[in-house]
Design an enzyme around this catalytic site. Sequence first.
Site, short mmCIF file in Angstrom:
data_model
loop_
_atom_site.label_atom_id
_atom_site.label_comp_id
_atom_site.label_asym_id
_atom_site.label_seq_id
_atom_site.Cartn_x
_atom_site.Cartn_y
_atom_site.Cartn_z
N ASP A 70 -62.25 18.85 22.85
CA ASP A 70 -60.81 18.94 22.95
C ASP A 70 -60.08 18.92 21.60
OD1 ASP A 70 -58.68 18.67 25.35
OD2 ASP A 70 -57.95 17.67 23.55
N GLY A 98 -56.71 20.18 26.24
CA GLY A 98 -57.58 21.36 26.21
C GLY A 98 -58.58 21.33 27.35
N ASP A 99 -59.15 20.18 27.61
CA ASP A 99 -60.08 20.04 28.73
C ASP A 99 -59.36 20.28 30.05
OD1 ASP A 99 -62.13 19.38 26.97
OD2 ASP A 99 -61.89 17.22 27.27
N TYR A 100 -58.20 19.65 30.22
CA TYR A 100 -57.47 19.77 31.48
C TYR A 100 -56.96 21.18 31.72
CZ TYR A 100 -57.48 14.66 31.22
OH TYR A 100 -57.84 13.34 31.11
N GLN A 130 -61.04 26.93 25.89
CA GLN A 130 -60.02 25.89 25.72
C GLN A 130 -58.90 26.37 24.80
OE1 GLN A 130 -62.49 22.85 24.00
NE2 GLN A 130 -62.22 21.52 25.77
#
Length: 172
Positions: A70, A98-100, A130
């Site tokens: 992330d 970024g992950d979400y 991402q």
Amino acid sequence: LDVRKPKGAELFKRLVAKADILVENFRAGTLDRWGIGYRQLREVNPRLIYSAHNGLGQWGAYGEGRPSYDAIAQGESGMAAITGFPTQPPLKSGGYVGDYLGAVAGAATILAALHHRQRTGEGQFIEIAQVEALIRALDWTWVYYGLTGNHRGRYGNADPAIVPSDIVETAD
């Protein structure tokens, strides 16, 4: 299941033959090198929806083989550059955005691919990076750069494009 070994790869292919969706999160090109990437797996299951998630993209010298997480994606996308106060260094967002956002983009594209498959019978390859998900979330940042050639900069809690937009102390 160690898919790097022939027995593991064979078992993996048998599982994929019955699967609707495969989501993977390896460095770009890893499963191709192991002989179980999309090109190989679509031969096993043409209806497979294969969603490859990584930080920097699946192809080209920039993304291929490079790891990400992330904080790297926040830096590469420009998000860190606009987060924080003008007189201080850039900041990483407190959440793993970024992950979400990559996961949300992946879920949305998988649903679209399922709809397409229902109509056509065809599977698809989906790529989610991402960095790309974060760039799309940076509202006017990249448009501003494209129009003016200038970087947006850090403005703390304020937003120079939308006024008032800040967190301020109040009496109540």
